[in-house]
Design an enzyme around this catalytic site. Structure first.
Site, PDB file in Angstrom:
ATOM      1  N   CYS A  94     -26.273 -56.305  53.226  1.00 53.86           N
ATOM      2  CA  CYS A  94     -26.835 -57.413  52.460  1.00 53.86           C
ATOM      3  C   CYS A  94     -26.030 -57.602  51.179  1.00 53.86           C
ATOM      4  O   CYS A  94     -25.747 -56.640  50.460  1.00 53.86           O
ATOM      5  CB  CYS A  94     -28.311 -57.133  52.183  1.00 53.86           C
ATOM      6  SG  CYS A  94     -28.807 -57.124  50.484  1.00 53.86           S
ATOM      7  N   GLU A  95     -25.614 -58.825  50.917  1.00 51.60           N
ATOM      8  CA  GLU A  95     -24.740 -59.056  49.770  1.00 51.60           C
ATOM      9  C   GLU A  95     -25.506 -59.038  48.444  1.00 51.60           C
ATOM     10  O   GLU A  95     -24.900 -59.079  47.384  1.00 51.60           O
ATOM     11  CB  GLU A  95     -23.969 -60.370  49.927  1.00 51.60           C
ATOM     12  CG  GLU A  95     -24.792 -61.624  49.801  1.00 51.60           C
ATOM     13  CD  GLU A  95     -23.952 -62.882  50.011  1.00 51.60           C
ATOM     14  OE1 GLU A  95     -22.832 -62.787  50.544  1.00 51.60           O
ATOM     15  OE2 GLU A  95     -24.434 -63.969  49.638  1.00 51.60           O
ATOM     16  N   HIS A  96     -26.822 -58.968  48.504  1.00 52.61           N
ATOM     17  CA  HIS A  96     -27.602 -58.916  47.261  1.00 52.61           C
ATOM     18  C   HIS A  96     -27.762 -57.495  46.740  1.00 52.61           C
ATOM     19  O   HIS A  96     -27.910 -57.289  45.538  1.00 52.61           O
ATOM     20  CB  HIS A  96     -28.983 -59.538  47.488  1.00 52.61           C
ATOM     21  CG  HIS A  96     -28.913 -60.982  47.852  1.00 52.61           C
ATOM     22  ND1 HIS A  96     -29.713 -61.559  48.823  1.00 52.61           N
ATOM     23  CD2 HIS A  96     -28.107 -61.969  47.400  1.00 52.61           C
ATOM     24  CE1 HIS A  96     -29.411 -62.836  48.937  1.00 52.61           C
ATOM     25  NE2 HIS A  96     -28.432 -63.113  48.090  1.00 52.61           N
ATOM     26  N   HIS A  97     -27.791 -56.507  47.657  1.00 57.61           N
ATOM     27  CA  HIS A  97     -28.021 -55.116  47.238  1.00 57.61           C
ATOM     28  C   HIS A  97     -26.964 -54.152  47.764  1.00 57.61           C
ATOM     29  O   HIS A  97     -27.007 -52.967  47.441  1.00 57.61           O
ATOM     30  CB  HIS A  97     -29.399 -54.641  47.721  1.00 57.61           C
ATOM     31  CG  HIS A  97     -30.536 -55.466  47.200  1.00 57.61           C
ATOM     32  ND1 HIS A  97     -31.034 -56.555  47.885  1.00 57.61           N
ATOM     33  CD2 HIS A  97     -31.249 -55.377  46.048  1.00 57.61           C
ATOM     34  CE1 HIS A  97     -32.012 -57.096  47.184  1.00 57.61           C
ATOM     35  NE2 HIS A  97     -32.167 -56.413  46.071  1.00 57.61           N
ATOM     36  N   GLN A 135     -28.759 -62.655  56.162  1.00 55.13           N
ATOM     37  CA  GLN A 135     -29.063 -62.790  57.596  1.00 55.13           C
ATOM     38  C   GLN A 135     -29.038 -64.250  58.040  1.00 55.13           C
ATOM     39  O   GLN A 135     -28.619 -64.566  59.157  1.00 55.13           O
ATOM     40  CB  GLN A 135     -30.422 -62.146  57.894  1.00 55.13           C
ATOM     41  CG  GLN A 135     -30.740 -62.129  59.384  1.00 55.13           C
ATOM     42  CD  GLN A 135     -32.026 -61.399  59.706  1.00 55.13           C
ATOM     43  OE1 GLN A 135     -32.367 -60.425  59.043  1.00 55.13           O
ATOM     44  NE2 GLN A 135     -32.742 -61.864  60.705  1.00 55.13           N
ATOM     45  N   HIS A 163     -34.243 -54.804  56.801  1.00 53.82           N
ATOM     46  CA  HIS A 163     -33.387 -54.766  55.609  1.00 53.82           C
ATOM     47  C   HIS A 163     -33.799 -53.566  54.754  1.00 53.82           C
ATOM     48  O   HIS A 163     -34.923 -53.516  54.260  1.00 53.82           O
ATOM     49  CB  HIS A 163     -33.548 -56.053  54.796  1.00 53.82           C
ATOM     50  CG  HIS A 163     -32.985 -57.260  55.488  1.00 53.82           C
ATOM     51  ND1 HIS A 163     -31.925 -57.989  54.986  1.00 53.82           N
ATOM     52  CD2 HIS A 163     -33.324 -57.847  56.663  1.00 53.82           C
ATOM     53  CE1 HIS A 163     -31.642 -58.981  55.812  1.00 53.82           C
ATOM     54  NE2 HIS A 163     -32.477 -58.920  56.834  1.00 53.82           N
ATOM     55  N   CYS A 165     -33.002 -52.892  51.850  1.00 50.46           N
ATOM     56  CA  CYS A 165     -33.326 -53.295  50.476  1.00 50.46           C
ATOM     57  C   CYS A 165     -34.788 -53.728  50.370  1.00 50.46           C
ATOM     58  O   CYS A 165     -35.347 -53.790  49.277  1.00 50.46           O
ATOM     59  CB  CYS A 165     -32.402 -54.405  50.001  1.00 50.46           C
ATOM     60  SG  CYS A 165     -32.500 -55.914  50.970  1.00 50.46           S
TER      61      CYS A 165
HETATM   62 ZN    ZN Z   1     -30.878 -57.105  49.967  1.00 53.12          ZN
END
Ligand code: ZN
Length: 200
Positions: A94-97, A135, A163, A165
């Site tokens: 995941c590119e956020h976490h 995703q 996920h 995260c």
């Molecule tokens: Zn994430």
């Protein structure tokens, strides 16, 4: 589950991410040393001295897909029914976490003049999954890629993933899965085909 029909964008059909980004392992290793030290890990022990290098290599592996050619063949037999490969395992970051999300993909298409080797459907999933992603975008990219390679009347992709995260931190909902769907062409428009793909 919500099925969101999608259509090709006006400026063309495929929005593939192109070649894999170049990875700078040494830079990642130096940054990992800073990152891990800042988070309290002592790197001066026999057990941890190589941890930054191992971490950089581990992430590089997670971000590298094996090269492949999406070989297509003429649909000589005139097969006109849905072709679906279900529960293709995949993992992504995941590119956020920068934490993994892990799940399975159902990938299908309605053949037109061409068919594709079934194993290539899994390789298309891997090609797009082994990079920093969300995703929703991953689902679209797999569908657009298959559409660009085969030009079939219809394409469907469903991803179900956990996920980390979300399940290990934040709301901490272990076992919760996220489902995303991309339907193109006849799989978006034809109720019977859509149900066959989504229910199968
Ligand atoms: Zn994430």
């Amino acid at each position: 589950m919500t099925a969101v029909p999608t259509r090709p964008s006006s400026n063309g059909r495929a929005r593939n991410p192109g070649p894999q980004p170049q990875l700078d392992l040494l830079r990642a290793q130096r940054a990992a040393a800073d990152f891990l030290t800042a988070l309290g890990l002592c790197l001066d022990t026999e057990s941890t001295t190589d941890t930054p290098a191992r971490m950089a290599r581990a992430y590089a592996e997670l971000l590298t897909a094996r090269p492949f050619q999406p070989t297509v063949f003429p649909n000589d037999a005139g097969h006109a029914g849905l072709v679906v490969v279900r529960r293709i395992p995949f993992h992504s970051l995941c590119e956020h976490h920068a934490l993994p999300f892990i799940g399975t993909a159902d990938v299908g298409y309605l053949p037109g003049e061409q068919i594709i080797g079934l194993s290539k459907l899994a390789r298309i999933v891997e090609h797009h999954a082994r990079r920093f992603q969300v995703q929703e975008r991953l689902t679209q990219q797999i569908a657009r890629h298959l559409e660009a390679v085969l030009d079939p009347p219809g394409v469907g992709v469903v991803l179900r993933a956990e996920h980390l995260c979300m399940t290990l931190r934040g709301v901490q909902a272990p076992g919760a899965t996220t489902t995303t769907t991309a339907l193109l062409g006849t799989l978006a428009d034809d109720h019977r085909l859509r149900q066959e793909f989504l229910d199968g």
